[in-house]
Design a protein around this motif. Structure first.
Motif, PDB file in Angstrom:
ATOM      1  N   ARG A 199     -20.004   3.158  -1.908  1.00 58.01           N
ATOM      2  CA  ARG A 199     -18.695   3.125  -1.242  1.00 58.01           C
ATOM      3  C   ARG A 199     -18.862   3.097   0.271  1.00 58.01           C
ATOM      4  O   ARG A 199     -18.134   2.401   0.973  1.00 58.01           O
ATOM      5  CB  ARG A 199     -17.843   4.333  -1.657  1.00 58.01           C
ATOM      6  N   TRP A 213       0.830  -1.203   0.000  1.00 57.09           N
ATOM      7  CA  TRP A 213       0.000   0.000   0.000  1.00 57.09           C
ATOM      8  C   TRP A 213       0.867   1.256   0.000  1.00 57.09           C
ATOM      9  O   TRP A 213       0.623   2.202  -0.760  1.00 57.09           O
ATOM     10  CB  TRP A 213      -0.919  -0.023   1.214  1.00 57.09           C
ATOM     11  N   GLN A 258     -10.258   1.196   1.855  1.00 58.47           N
ATOM     12  CA  GLN A 258     -11.369   1.352   0.927  1.00 58.47           C
ATOM     13  C   GLN A 258     -11.917   2.774   0.957  1.00 58.47           C
ATOM     14  O   GLN A 258     -12.341   3.309  -0.060  1.00 58.47           O
ATOM     15  CB  GLN A 258     -12.478   0.345   1.276  1.00 58.47           C
ATOM     16  N   ILE A 262      -5.515  -3.719  -1.506  1.00 57.84           N
ATOM     17  CA  ILE A 262      -6.880  -3.891  -1.007  1.00 57.84           C
ATOM     18  C   ILE A 262      -7.392  -5.298  -1.323  1.00 57.84           C
ATOM     19  O   ILE A 262      -7.985  -5.966  -0.456  1.00 57.84           O
ATOM     20  CB  ILE A 262      -7.808  -2.827  -1.617  1.00 57.84           C
ATOM     21  N   ALA A 263      -7.178  -5.750  -2.559  1.00 61.38           N
ATOM     22  CA  ALA A 263      -7.661  -7.078  -2.947  1.00 61.38           C
ATOM     23  C   ALA A 263      -7.019  -8.161  -2.088  1.00 61.38           C
ATOM     24  O   ALA A 263      -7.685  -9.088  -1.621  1.00 61.38           O
ATOM     25  CB  ALA A 263      -7.358  -7.322  -4.425  1.00 61.38           C
ATOM     26  N   VAL A 319      -9.275   5.215  -0.914  1.00 59.49           N
ATOM     27  CA  VAL A 319      -9.253   5.154  -2.369  1.00 59.49           C
ATOM     28  C   VAL A 319     -10.423   5.984  -2.917  1.00 59.49           C
ATOM     29  O   VAL A 319     -11.578   5.761  -2.584  1.00 59.49           O
ATOM     30  CB  VAL A 319      -9.354   3.700  -2.858  1.00 59.49           C
ATOM     31  N   ARG A 348      -2.194   0.340  -4.489  1.00 61.28           N
ATOM     32  CA  ARG A 348      -3.318   0.387  -3.554  1.00 61.28           C
ATOM     33  C   ARG A 348      -4.422  -0.612  -3.889  1.00 61.28           C
ATOM     34  O   ARG A 348      -4.931  -1.295  -3.000  1.00 61.28           O
ATOM     35  CB  ARG A 348      -3.875   1.811  -3.499  1.00 61.28           C
ATOM     36  N   GLU A 349      -4.828  -0.685  -5.144  1.00 61.00           N
ATOM     37  CA  GLU A 349      -5.902  -1.605  -5.503  1.00 61.00           C
ATOM     38  C   GLU A 349      -5.493  -3.048  -5.237  1.00 61.00           C
ATOM     39  O   GLU A 349      -6.289  -3.855  -4.736  1.00 61.00           O
ATOM     40  CB  GLU A 349      -6.291  -1.416  -6.969  1.00 61.00           C
ATOM     41  N   GLU A 350      -4.249  -3.377  -5.579  1.00 63.65           N
ATOM     42  CA  GLU A 350      -3.761  -4.737  -5.339  1.00 63.65           C
ATOM     43  C   GLU A 350      -3.678  -5.025  -3.844  1.00 63.65           C
ATOM     44  O   GLU A 350      -4.034  -6.118  -3.385  1.00 63.65           O
ATOM     45  CB  GLU A 350      -2.393  -4.922  -5.987  1.00 63.65           C
TER      46      GLU A 350
END
Length: 234
Positions: free
Chosen positions: A108, A58, A95, A67-68, A98, A63-65
């Motif tokens: 969201r 992060w 979450q 979070i997943a 982002v 960031r997206e990776e």
């Protein structure tokens, strides 16, 4: 509340999978201790290693990776452990972060609250989890159009009552936020019920912190708010 859809389990790189040498899944699944580098990595060490790796991911901008993978870690590997609440709480924070430069949306808010709700389930006596839940609910009430914000009022009220009861040292600001919700939305029967249910969870000495604000509402024009105030002061 509707639950946001979280990404499915991703395949981890060797740097994480190597912590468990068992292959497959995040940190090697829910099995027991794993042999590693001639020794043994117990569950807590393995979780700490995975969690630290994801925090670094992060920080490095993926960031997206992150979070997943944190969603997978929280849902599977950390389930039932001391790391579960921490992982869900951080996931909710990520979450929320982002797209924070864009308007808050119901979808969201629901996604973030789903993660934070899992954090409160994993650790029902965690001030941090309940405070985070209450703050996101409060933010939704403040930022969304009234028609969309309505569903978040009672969760915010309940969350603040729990966070105030669990975190006395930080009670004042949460009490003021709670009063804002109460005096603004107290005409609703469900809000009045939530306030009455939560009042017993807060000791009298904490209410003294906001006595002037409460007394000022003794003659509130709204009968629901006036009745709740008088009942509290009785």
């Amino acid at each position: 509340l509707p639950v946001g859809t979280l990404p499915g389990p991703p395949r981890l790189p060797p740097s994480i999978d190597g912590l468990s040498r068992a292959g497959g899944g995040l940190g090697g699944g829910l099995g027991g201790d794993r042999a590693y580098a001639g020794g043994t990595v117990d569950g807590a060490q393995r979780h700490a290693g995975t969690y630290g790796y994801l925090k670094q991911m992060w920080a490095d901008g993926s960031r997206e990776e992150a979070i997943a993978r944190l969603a997978t870690f929280a849902r599977y590997e950390a389930a039932g452990t001391a790391f579960a609440a921490k992982a869900w709480r951080r996931l909710g924070g990520w979450q929320r972060a982002v797209g924070e430069d864009q308007p808050f949306s119901v979808e969201r808010a629901a996604t973030v609250l789903a993660s934070l709700g899992n954090a409160t389930d994993a650790s029902p006596h965690s001030y941090k989890a309940w405070h985070a839940w209450a703050m996101v609910s409060f933010e939704a009430v403040q930022q969304l159009p009234p028609s969309d914000a309505a569903e978040f009022v009672v969760p915010a009220v309940r969350g603040f009552f729990r966070s105030i009861a669990l975190g006395r040292e930080a009670a004042l600001q949460d009490l003021l936020r709670l009063l804002t919700l109460w005096f603004t939305h107290g005409h609703r029967a469900d809000v009045e019920a939530a306030v009455q249910a939560g009042c017993d969870d807060i000791s009298a000495d904490l209410w003294l912190l906001v006595t002037p604000q409460i007394i000022a509402r003794i003659h509130a024009p709204n009968p629901f708010v006036r009745r709740s105030v008088n009942r509290l002061l009785a």
